[in-house]
Design a protein around this motif. Structure first.
Motif, short mmCIF file in Angstrom:
data_model
loop_
_atom_site.label_atom_id
_atom_site.label_comp_id
_atom_site.label_asym_id
_atom_site.label_seq_id
_atom_site.Cartn_x
_atom_site.Cartn_y
_atom_site.Cartn_z
N ASP A 135 0.83 -1.21 0.00
CA ASP A 135 0.00 0.00 0.00
C ASP A 135 0.86 1.25 0.00
O ASP A 135 0.57 2.23 -0.71
CB ASP A 135 -0.92 0.01 1.22
CG ASP A 135 -2.02 -1.05 1.12
OD1 ASP A 135 -2.24 -1.56 0.00
OD2 ASP A 135 -2.63 -1.36 2.16
N GLU A 136 1.93 1.24 0.82
CA GLU A 136 2.80 2.41 0.89
C GLU A 136 3.53 2.63 -0.43
O GLU A 136 3.68 3.76 -0.89
CB GLU A 136 3.79 2.24 2.04
CG GLU A 136 3.13 2.30 3.41
CD GLU A 136 4.11 2.05 4.54
OE1 GLU A 136 5.30 1.83 4.25
OE2 GLU A 136 3.68 2.05 5.71
N ASP A 157 -14.17 4.98 9.10
CA ASP A 157 -13.52 5.71 8.01
C ASP A 157 -12.80 6.94 8.55
O ASP A 157 -12.01 7.55 7.86
CB ASP A 157 -14.55 6.12 6.96
CG ASP A 157 -15.63 7.04 7.52
OD1 ASP A 157 -16.43 7.54 6.72
OD2 ASP A 157 -15.66 7.24 8.75
N LEU A 158 -13.08 7.31 9.78
CA LEU A 158 -12.38 8.40 10.46
C LEU A 158 -12.35 9.69 9.70
O LEU A 158 -11.30 10.28 9.44
CB LEU A 158 -10.96 7.94 10.81
CG LEU A 158 -10.91 6.97 12.00
CD1 LEU A 158 -9.57 6.36 12.14
CD2 LEU A 158 -11.33 7.65 13.25
N LEU A 168 -7.25 3.13 12.64
CA LEU A 168 -6.78 4.48 13.01
C LEU A 168 -5.30 4.64 12.68
O LEU A 168 -4.89 5.63 12.06
CB LEU A 168 -7.02 4.70 14.50
CG LEU A 168 -6.36 5.91 15.16
CD1 LEU A 168 -6.85 7.20 14.54
CD2 LEU A 168 -6.65 5.91 16.67
N HIS A 169 -4.51 3.67 13.07
CA HIS A 169 -3.07 3.72 12.80
C HIS A 169 -2.81 3.78 11.29
O HIS A 169 -1.99 4.58 10.82
CB HIS A 169 -2.40 2.49 13.40
CG HIS A 169 -0.93 2.44 13.18
ND1 HIS A 169 -0.02 3.02 14.03
CD2 HIS A 169 -0.19 1.88 12.18
CE1 HIS A 169 1.20 2.82 13.58
NE2 HIS A 169 1.13 2.12 12.45
N ALA A 170 -3.53 2.94 10.55
CA ALA A 170 -3.34 2.93 9.10
C ALA A 170 -3.76 4.24 8.47
O ALA A 170 -3.12 4.73 7.52
CB ALA A 170 -4.15 1.77 8.50
N ASN A 229 -1.09 6.84 8.78
CA ASN A 229 -0.03 6.61 7.80
C ASN A 229 -0.42 7.09 6.40
O ASN A 229 0.39 7.67 5.68
CB ASN A 229 0.32 5.12 7.76
CG ASN A 229 1.16 4.70 8.95
OD1 ASN A 229 1.38 5.48 9.88
ND2 ASN A 229 1.63 3.46 8.93
N VAL A 230 -1.67 6.84 6.03
CA VAL A 230 -2.14 7.27 4.71
C VAL A 230 -2.08 8.79 4.58
O VAL A 230 -1.62 9.33 3.57
CB VAL A 230 -3.56 6.75 4.45
CG1 VAL A 230 -4.17 7.43 3.21
CG2 VAL A 230 -3.56 5.24 4.25
N VAL A 231 -2.55 9.49 5.60
CA VAL A 231 -2.52 10.96 5.55
C VAL A 231 -1.08 11.47 5.51
O VAL A 231 -0.77 12.42 4.79
CB VAL A 231 -3.29 11.57 6.74
CG1 VAL A 231 -3.18 13.09 6.73
CG2 VAL A 231 -4.75 11.14 6.71
#
Length: 642
Positions: free
Chosen positions: A21-22, A483-484, A595-597, A600-602
């Motif tokens: 993903d990264e 989805d935060l 949440l952790h993921a 990282n995406v942001v």
């Protein structure tokens, strides 16, 4: 395959997917458009823009260039020279403390970008001493203020005592009125009552705002403030005044902190700052505030402006630190362990910029988001100050307490992360982060210890909940498929605050029902760790709400990047309080993983294309190079020679 082997296999599969993903995000980043730095700086600066620009331009003077080779005596002398030249420009007046508070604060805030010793020395003189005289004094005290404006009378603020730090109500310095001579007699009854850690006291101050317990005709009236002359026009100590130097410190070497004793020093009746309390010639005391506790609150009201300036200084230091570390990290490379696939993070030799690593991004970009959040929350606080009035005054006390504590505690973490992210270069004084860490370490305990300030935030929340009977914890927001979004984050932050308020209010209320006020106070003391956590929860929620409102109302070109930063700030504050959410069932373990993921995406979005968006947001602080100063931020780090 055993259960432990299955867990390991599952973990490895999860890490492989995360890495894919990264990598995918690096190749095809989804990022907000980078804002125009000039437009962002204009958005962040709401008042006195011409004044700020003029002061920034003035600070190009070589006198204000960094010099890290000086002794303590040399730093003190340089700071005094810098202060004299700055004051000589008459950018503002001590009278602006009451007539134009935003101008007053703007002028002093500019010094944060130059040198913290200079900012603190000016702040003590103009804010703590001059501001207190302006607020609590009357027209008879204006000649003193006019001499402070020209630095003819350098001032200090003698409140803290050796044995009395946060407990100002318990100070022991005395002031007794002598009707025979129409004078007050200021006295230090014991060594613990000596004034201690007083900025400017050791060498430079000629006048001081002195806090003392007033007694008139044998009746104690509580702490009052007096203008006391410390030194004569030639710098010699006045009769009965004894001073000692506090000597070397961890930082702030340019500020001459000292200790002072008063041996029955006589001052005229007009030395009392008498806007609210007066003693006539015959010795009759009058005060428009009957309650001693309320009277005391008025006497220390000048600390609010000081707290605001300290909070803003912490935020401004974070701007510098994050900008330096982000610029450096975007250009500093090391050998990559990945195949040389096309990437914005790869250099010409297949090496990789360190800002491309999620560990760097998490530290620097969370610091960037927090700095924006704190700055925008401070803008809301300043509007409360301008609004004025009793209700706004109460809010100002709570908000300034929370933001001072929150911003200075954030500053410790953010600057340390910036230092580490720059490696040895961050340890080098010339790159500014290290000296700021040293100079500003005291900001968490002066102008109010942060733990005590968080209690100031929590107390009115608990009082209001007790009166309203709001002692039942609200159910957590329904978060199933996390989805935060910003709205979800806001609900979770608000729920945490409400849950903590209800729990504490219930415990204190139950104690009061069993044993009255004394039992309630004991229950509060026994829960101080939770009280501090509540202060944090309130600060997180307040600053996030302020950020969200600002992002929503920002000019269209700035709205998307600000919203992304706002989301990251909220997500990081959820992570900081994750224990609370897990233990109360507000977030499931799966939601915490999400949440952790999401963080990282942001971070990857902010770091896409070589950190283009993050760098633009740093530039949006509008710090000119002559004040940013760090060679690794304004030049090529490879050519730095020391």
């Amino acid at each position: 395959m055993g259960s432990s082997e299955r867990r390991v296999a599952a973990l490895l599969a999860h890490l492989a997917v995360q890495e894919q993903d990264e990598e995918q995000l690096e190749r095809n980043p989804t990022s907000a458009a980078a804002p125009c730095p000039k437009a962002m700086a204009d958005f962040l600066t709401r008042d006195n823009k011409e004044l700020r620009a003029a002061i920034f331009d003035f600070l190009r003077d070589p006198l204000y260039a960094p010099n890290y080779h000086l002794s303590m005596a040399g730093f003190r002398e340089l700071t005094s020279q810098r202060m004299a030249k700055f004051v000589g420009q008459r950018f503002f007046s001590v009278f602006d403390y009451t007539r134009d508070p935003l101008k007053f604060q703007a002028a002093l805030e500019c010094l944060n970008f130059c040198d913290y010793s200079l900012a603190i020395k000016d702040g003590v003189h103009f804010t703590l001493c001059g501001g207190t005289i302006a607020k609590l004094g009357t027209e008879k005290h204006h000649p003193i203020l006019r001499k402070m404006d020209t630095l003819e009378l350098p001032g200090c603020f003698a409140m803290t005592e050796l044995g009395h730090g946060s407990n100002v109500m318990g100070i022991e310095t005395t002031a007794q009125y002598d009707p025979a001579t129409r004078e007050f007699v200021i006295n230090t009854p014991n060594n613990e009552a000596s004034k201690f850690w007083i900025g400017g006291m050791a060498q430079t101050a000629k006048v001081s705002a002195v806090f003392a317990q007033l007694t008139v005709n044998g009746k104690w009236e509580g702490p009052h403030v007096f203008v006391v002359r410390l030194r004569d026009d030639h710098g010699g100590l006045m009769p009965g005044v004894r001073v000692a130097d506090n000597g070397p410190k961890q930082g702030l070497l340019g500020v001459d902190n000292g200790q002072c004793w008063f041996d029955h020093v006589r001052v005229p009746r007009d030395a009392l700052l008498d806007r609210f309390s007066q003693v006539d010639a015959s010795g009759r005391y009058r005060c428009s505030i009957d309650n001693v506790a309320q009277r005391f609150g008025t006497m220390i009201g000048g600390l609010t402006t000081g707290r605001m300036l300290i909070a803003q200084a912490a935020i401004d230091a974070c701007k510098i630190g994050v900008t330096v570390a982000t610029r450096y990290s975007a250009r500093r490379t090391q050998a990559s362990s990945r195949p040389a696939a096309p990437s914005s993070w790869l250099g010409p030799f297949g090496d990789r910029a360190i800002l491309g690593y999620i560990t760097h991004q998490r530290r620097l970009f969370s610091g960037l988001a927090t700095t924006y959040a704190m700055h925008l929350a401070m803008l809301h606080l300043k509007q409360l100050v301008v609004q004025g009035g009793p209700e706004a005054g109460k809010q100002v006390h709570v908000v300034s307490s929370g933001l001072k504590a929150g911003s200075t505690w954030h500053r410790k973490r953010i600057l340390n992360d910036c230092r580490e992210c720059c490696g040895g270069m961050g340890f080098m004084a010339a790159n500014k982060i290290g000296p700021m860490l040293n100079d500003m370490d005291v900001d968490t305990t002066f102008e109010g210890d942060n733990t005590v300030l968080m209690q100031q935030v929590a107390k009115p929340l608990l009082d209001a909940a007790g009166k309203a009977g709001a002692t039942r914890a609200p159910p957590p927001p329904a978060v199933k498929q996390l989805d935060l979004c910003a709205a979800c984050v806001g609900k979770l932050l608000a729920w945490r605050e409400q849950m903590l308020v209800a729990g504490l209010a219930a415990d204190v209320g139950a104690a009061a029902a069993r044993g009255g006020a004394q039992a309630a106070a004991a229950a509060f003391d026994d829960s101080l760790d939770r009280v501090t956590t509540l202060g944090w929860a309130w600060t997180d929620r307040y600053s996030f709400d302020a950020f969200a409102r600002e992002a929503a109302s920002a000019p269209a070109a700035l709205r998307e990047p600000l919203s992304l930063l706002c989301l990251l700030y909220g997500l990081c504050r959820l992570e900081a309080g994750v224990e609370c959410y897990l233990s109360a069932g507000a977030l499931s373990p799966e939601a915490v993983k999400a949440l952790h993921a999401r963080v990282n995406v942001v971070c990857r979005q902010l770091g896409a294309e070589g950190g283009r968006l993050a760098l633009a947001l740093c530039d949006g602080f509008g710090i000119p190079d002559h004040l940013l100063q760090a060679p690794i931020a304004i030049g090529d780090w490879r050519s730095f020679q020391g």
